[in-house]
Design an enzyme around this catalytic site. Structure first.
Site, mmCIF file in Angstrom:
data_model
loop_
_atom_site.group_PDB
_atom_site.id
_atom_site.type_symbol
_atom_site.label_atom_id
_atom_site.label_comp_id
_atom_site.label_asym_id
_atom_site.label_seq_id
_atom_site.Cartn_x
_atom_site.Cartn_y
_atom_site.Cartn_z
ATOM 1 N N ASN A 104 0.604 -1.169 0.188
ATOM 2 C CA ASN A 104 0.163 0.324 0.013
ATOM 3 C C ASN A 104 0.928 1.346 0.249
ATOM 4 O OD1 ASN A 104 0.561 0.778 2.778
ATOM 5 N ND2 ASN A 104 -0.631 -0.765 3.368
ATOM 6 N N GLU B 214 2.995 2.140 3.053
ATOM 7 C CA GLU B 214 4.338 1.227 2.923
ATOM 8 C C GLU B 214 5.222 1.730 2.138
ATOM 9 O OE1 GLU B 214 1.692 -3.038 4.690
ATOM 10 O OE2 GLU B 214 2.318 -2.886 2.370
ATOM 11 N N ASP C 278 -4.668 -8.348 2.421
ATOM 12 C CA ASP C 278 -5.197 -9.452 2.309
ATOM 13 C C ASP C 278 -5.696 -10.099 0.744
ATOM 14 O OD1 ASP C 278 -3.362 -9.737 4.491
ATOM 15 O OD2 ASP C 278 -5.028 -9.831 5.843
#
Length: 370
Positions: free
Chosen positions: A226, A229, A298
């Site tokens: 993302n 990150e 996820d």
């Protein structure tokens, strides 16, 4: 190894939709191996009763407790919820939390390769949510009970031995690295080499979700960080700066040597980067009024990997992952998406006519006939 080229339809909206629907239909025949850190996501629900007289805090009247699989377990549950078969390799403790976690998985998740270790404490993230009878429940506080990370080398080695047999007949591999030491660049390279040795009509994609050390991995198929990150590992700020995003995506491609990088950007959608290909920006699907982002990453990597396993191009896989991500953030807590929900999203979305299908990316899926 590059994934071979897909056969794509003519650029009509109906043909595009049929192509995506055919990929979703192919999910049920796929098996995905998920390797990574298993986390128990616990949700405690209550109603706001009053303000305490002891301190300026809310008193909640307890309603219910729910535990679902987080981390790699959530990725596996998402694969199973989408109709495929998920095989899971991970670690839980021989404690009540570990037992509850194992019992919380979707029935389509094969847990035979999960190790239970007495000397290990199952990590738990407890979220306390409060709300009235006619109000949406909001997260008040989160309590993290971490395991003893990093793992002991003996435990990591025992888990690594379970991966080779678990690879049998799998069509894709998802690596979920939350920093415990279970998933490492060395392990990822061993898996990459193992799948490359397998004689398959279609190469087996290896996908990575690494929370803290994305730049330590090399040569896998793709990754799905993302934006926050990416900002952390590259020490930059992206925000609304399109040029900063472009530099970041291209730098990740060069540093990781992956075939594609998919950056998820929350309400800004996704950006797909591929070597020697124009960047593709996929707008967010659905409303930007997000209910809960818990576990959304996820869902994205599960859908992205499953689509690649079914023969999608990177662009097609990103498109389906974008639908799934847009659906799951509208649900409360750690949630999954069903094939029917994905089918309904593809069918109802009329924005596909605005996108350029000339920007599909590198060769994948079935080989075009010469």
């Amino acid at each position: 190894m590059l994934i071979a080229r897909s056969i794509h339809p003519l650029p009509g909206e109906a043909e595009r939709r049929e192509r995506l629907l055919a990929l979703v239909d192919g999910f049920s025949s796929r098996r995905v191996l998920v390797v990574g850190d298993l986390i128990a996501d616990e949700f405690i629900y209550g109603e706001i009763a009053r303000v305490s007289r002891e301190a300026p805090v809310l008193i909640l009247k307890y309603d219910a407790t729910e535990m679902v699989a987080g981390g790699a377990g959530n990725a596996a549950s998402n694969v199973a919820a989408l109709g495929a078969r998920a095989r899971l390799v991970g670690l839980v403790g021989a404690d009540p939390e570990g037992r509850r976690l194992l019992s919380s998985f979707h029935r389509g998740v094969d847990r035979a390769h999960v190790v239970r270790a007495r000397q290990y404490r199952t990590p738990v993230k407890t979220r306390i949510l409060a709300g009235g009878v006619h109000a949406a429940r909001q997260q008040v506080v989160r309590i993290d009970r971490d395991a003893d990370w990093p793992l002991e080398k003996a435990i990591s080695a025992a888990l690594a031995k379970r991966i080779e047999p678990a690879l049998e007949a799998c069509d894709a591999v998802l690596l979920s690295d939350y920093g415990s030491g279970l998933v490492t660049p060395v392990l990822a390279e061993a898996i990459r080499r193992a799948v490359a040795r397998r004689a398959r009509r279609r190469p087996i994609p290896v996908l990575l979700d690494s929370r803290y050390r994305l730049l330590d991995y090399r040569g896998l198929t793709t990754c799905t960080p993302n934006e926050s990150e990416v900002e952390a590992v590259l020490a930059i700020h992206i925000g609304d700066d399109g040029e900063a995003l472009e530099r970041a995506g291209r730098l990740l491609l060069r540093r990781t040597l992956m075939q594609a990088v998919l950056i998820t950007r929350g309400s800004r959608g996704m950006a797909l980067f591929q070597p020697r290909q124009p960047t593709v920006h996929v707008p967010i699907f659905g409303s930007d009024e997000v209910t809960d982002v818990t576990g959304a990453g996820d869902t994205v990597i599960a859908t992205f990997g499953l689509a690649l396993a079914a023969g999608a191009s990177f662009y097609e896989a990103a498109r389906l992952a974008n639908y799934a991500g847009g659906l799951v953030v509208m649900k409360r807590g750690t949630a999954t998406v069903s094939p029917q929900e994905l089918i309904d999203a593809v069918t109802s979305d009329h924005d596909t006519a605005l996108e350029s299908w000339a920007q599909e990316g590198p060769a994948q899926g079935r080989r075009a006939q010469s």
